[in-house]
Design a protein around this motif. Structure first.
Motif, PDB file in Angstrom:
ATOM      1  N   ASN A   1       0.818  -1.219   0.000  1.00 18.93           N
ATOM      2  CA  ASN A   1       0.000   0.000   0.000  1.00 18.93           C
ATOM      3  C   ASN A   1       0.850   1.266   0.000  1.00 18.93           C
ATOM      4  OD1 ASN A   1      -2.539  -1.244  -0.155  1.00 18.93           O
ATOM      5  ND2 ASN A   1      -2.552  -1.621   2.049  1.00 18.93           N
ATOM      6  N   ALA A   2       2.021   1.204   0.620  1.00 14.69           N
ATOM      7  CA  ALA A   2       2.916   2.369   0.651  1.00 14.69           C
ATOM      8  C   ALA A   2       3.587   2.622  -0.697  1.00 14.69           C
ATOM      9  CB  ALA A   2       3.977   2.178   1.731  1.00 14.69           C
ATOM     10  N   THR A   3       3.693   1.584  -1.535  1.00 15.44           N
ATOM     11  CA  THR A   3       4.434   1.729  -2.794  1.00 15.44           C
ATOM     12  C   THR A   3       3.586   1.567  -4.052  1.00 15.44           C
ATOM     13  OG1 THR A   3       5.027  -0.621  -2.758  1.00 15.44           O
ATOM     14  CG2 THR A   3       6.614   0.923  -1.783  1.00 15.44           C
ATOM     15  N   LYS A   4       2.344   1.148  -3.936  1.00 19.84           N
ATOM     16  CA  LYS A   4       1.562   0.778  -5.122  1.00 19.84           C
ATOM     17  C   LYS A   4       1.387   1.906  -6.134  1.00 19.84           C
ATOM     18  CE  LYS A   4      -2.965   1.468  -3.017  1.00 19.84           C
ATOM     19  NZ  LYS A   4      -4.172   0.791  -2.552  1.00 19.84           N
ATOM     20  N   ASN A   5       1.406   3.151  -5.712  1.00 16.98           N
ATOM     21  CA  ASN A   5       1.273   4.259  -6.654  1.00 16.98           C
ATOM     22  C   ASN A   5       2.585   4.583  -7.374  1.00 16.98           C
ATOM     23  OD1 ASN A   5      -1.457   4.617  -6.080  1.00 16.98           O
ATOM     24  ND2 ASN A   5      -0.997   5.988  -4.377  1.00 16.98           N
ATOM     25  N   TYR A   6       3.676   3.983  -6.906  1.00 16.55           N
ATOM     26  CA  TYR A   6       5.003   4.251  -7.465  1.00 16.55           C
ATOM     27  C   TYR A   6       5.559   3.106  -8.295  1.00 16.55           C
ATOM     28  CZ  TYR A   6       4.893   8.075  -4.145  1.00 16.55           C
ATOM     29  OH  TYR A   6       4.543   9.195  -3.463  1.00 16.55           O
ATOM     30  N   LEU A   7       4.956   1.937  -8.148  1.00 14.58           N
ATOM     31  CA  LEU A   7       5.428   0.748  -8.866  1.00 14.58           C
ATOM     32  C   LEU A   7       4.532   0.447 -10.048  1.00 14.58           C
ATOM     33  CD1 LEU A   7       6.237  -1.566  -5.822  1.00 14.58           C
ATOM     34  CD2 LEU A   7       7.881  -0.407  -7.320  1.00 14.58           C
ATOM     35  N   PRO A   8       5.080  -0.118 -11.108  1.00 16.07           N
ATOM     36  CA  PRO A   8       4.248  -0.509 -12.247  1.00 16.07           C
ATOM     37  C   PRO A   8       3.212  -1.555 -11.830  1.00 16.07           C
ATOM     38  CG  PRO A   8       6.582  -0.673 -12.808  1.00 16.07           C
ATOM     39  CD  PRO A   8       6.494  -0.428 -11.333  1.00 16.07           C
TER      40      PRO A   8
ATOM     41  N   HIS B   1      14.316   2.773  -4.962  1.00 23.33           N
ATOM     42  CA  HIS B   1      13.441   3.806  -4.387  1.00 23.33           C
ATOM     43  C   HIS B   1      13.809   5.226  -4.822  1.00 23.33           C
ATOM     44  CE1 HIS B   1      16.802   4.126  -1.621  1.00 23.33           C
ATOM     45  NE2 HIS B   1      16.302   5.258  -1.195  1.00 23.33           N
ATOM     46  N   GLU B   2      15.041   5.441  -5.217  1.00 21.21           N
ATOM     47  CA  GLU B   2      15.451   6.781  -5.625  1.00 21.21           C
ATOM     48  C   GLU B   2      14.875   7.182  -6.980  1.00 21.21           C
ATOM     49  OE1 GLU B   2      19.452   7.951  -4.979  1.00 21.21           O
ATOM     50  OE2 GLU B   2      19.672   6.636  -3.242  1.00 21.21           O
ATOM     51  N   PHE B   3      14.374   6.209  -7.735  1.00 25.04           N
ATOM     52  CA  PHE B   3      13.836   6.506  -9.050  1.00 25.04           C
ATOM     53  C   PHE B   3      12.344   6.200  -9.175  1.00 25.04           C
ATOM     54  CE2 PHE B   3      18.379   5.654  -9.610  1.00 25.04           C
ATOM     55  CZ  PHE B   3      18.762   6.860 -10.168  1.00 25.04           C
ATOM     56  N   LEU B   4      11.698   5.840  -8.054  1.00 28.93           N
ATOM     57  CA  LEU B   4      10.262   5.565  -8.098  1.00 28.93           C
ATOM     58  C   LEU B   4       9.506   6.855  -8.402  1.00 28.93           C
ATOM     59  CD1 LEU B   4       9.748   3.127  -5.085  1.00 28.93           C
ATOM     60  CD2 LEU B   4       9.979   2.581  -7.516  1.00 28.93           C
ATOM     61  N   ILE B   5       8.433   6.708  -9.160  1.00 26.00           N
ATOM     62  CA  ILE B   5       7.688   7.865  -9.623  1.00 26.00           C
ATOM     63  C   ILE B   5       6.194   7.545  -9.614  1.00 26.00           C
ATOM     64  CG2 ILE B   5       7.812   7.260 -12.066  1.00 26.00           C
ATOM     65  CD1 ILE B   5       8.484  10.206 -12.624  1.00 26.00           C
ATOM     66  N   SER B   6       5.392   8.533  -9.256  1.00 32.46           N
ATOM     67  CA  SER B   6       3.939   8.355  -9.299  1.00 32.46           C
ATOM     68  C   SER B   6       3.366   9.304 -10.351  1.00 32.46           C
ATOM     69  CB  SER B   6       3.313   8.638  -7.936  1.00 32.46           C
ATOM     70  OG  SER B   6       3.334  10.024  -7.663  1.00 32.46           O
ATOM     71  N   GLU B   7       2.116   9.125 -10.637  1.00 30.87           N
ATOM     72  CA  GLU B   7       1.484   9.967 -11.650  1.00 30.87           C
ATOM     73  C   GLU B   7       1.529  11.443 -11.264  1.00 30.87           C
ATOM     74  OE1 GLU B   7      -2.385   9.892 -14.557  1.00 30.87           O
ATOM     75  OE2 GLU B   7      -2.447   8.720 -12.716  1.00 30.87           O
TER      76      GLU B   7
END
Length: 173
Positions: A83-90, A124-130
């Protein structure tokens, strides 16, 4: 020697059950690979030794621990991590553990949530969300394409990932 090759696990939480695993699988809409399930039944929330792994041109990254597959035992529950990462991961990428620097070891179900996933590293340094992108970014690439830039392949299976773990001193000998 155990069935996970040269890997032993330290700091494991109390044992979990198949019911714990089925609850997580249902929440995520996936089926975990059998080797992962068997390993976590014995080593939930455990830290593998040896723990070093490589990805891309990066060598000697230190894998810290697997997320707990039970909300009743362990330190960090896998669904909280998801839940903490789902918006940042494909789509289809699910964290199963983390490294010492904050990156995630993940299963990638790109070929379908009922297929056997590959193991990938999410930096984590390159994770991106919409919300990190503007209109022109999204015209250049899809959100999934942007997010895939933070993902590096590690292994074709969970067992292969464990087999690749090494002590930092072993690599140089």
């Amino acid at each position: 020697m155990n069935k996970w090759n040269h890997v032993i696990f330290e700091n494991c939480s109390e044992k979990i059950t198949m019911d714990d695993i089925k609850k997580v699988e249902a929440a995520l809409g996936v089926t975990f690979p059998r080797d992962f399930t068997e390993c976590m039944l014995e080593n939930n929330d455990g830290s593998p030794i040896p723990c070093a792994f490589d990805y891309g041109e990066v060598e000697g990254k230190v894998f810290n621990t697997f997320y707990s597959l039970s909300d009743a035992v362990g330190h960090y529950y896998i669904l909280d991590a998801y839940n903490a990462t789902k918006n940042y991961l494909p789509e289809g990428v699910i964290p199963i553990g983390y490294d010492a620097g904050g990156g995630d070891i993940c299963f990638d179900y790109t070929n379908g949530k009922l297929s056997d996933p590959v193991v990938v590293y999410a930096d984590h340094e390159f994770l991106i969300s919409e919300s990190d992108l503007d209109e022109s970014d999204l015209q250049e690439k899809t959100l999934n394409e942007w997010q895939r830039q933070a993902i590096s392949p590690l292994a074709a299976s969970f067992s292969e990932f464990l087999a690749k773990l090494y002590n930092d001193t072993m690599k140089n000998s």
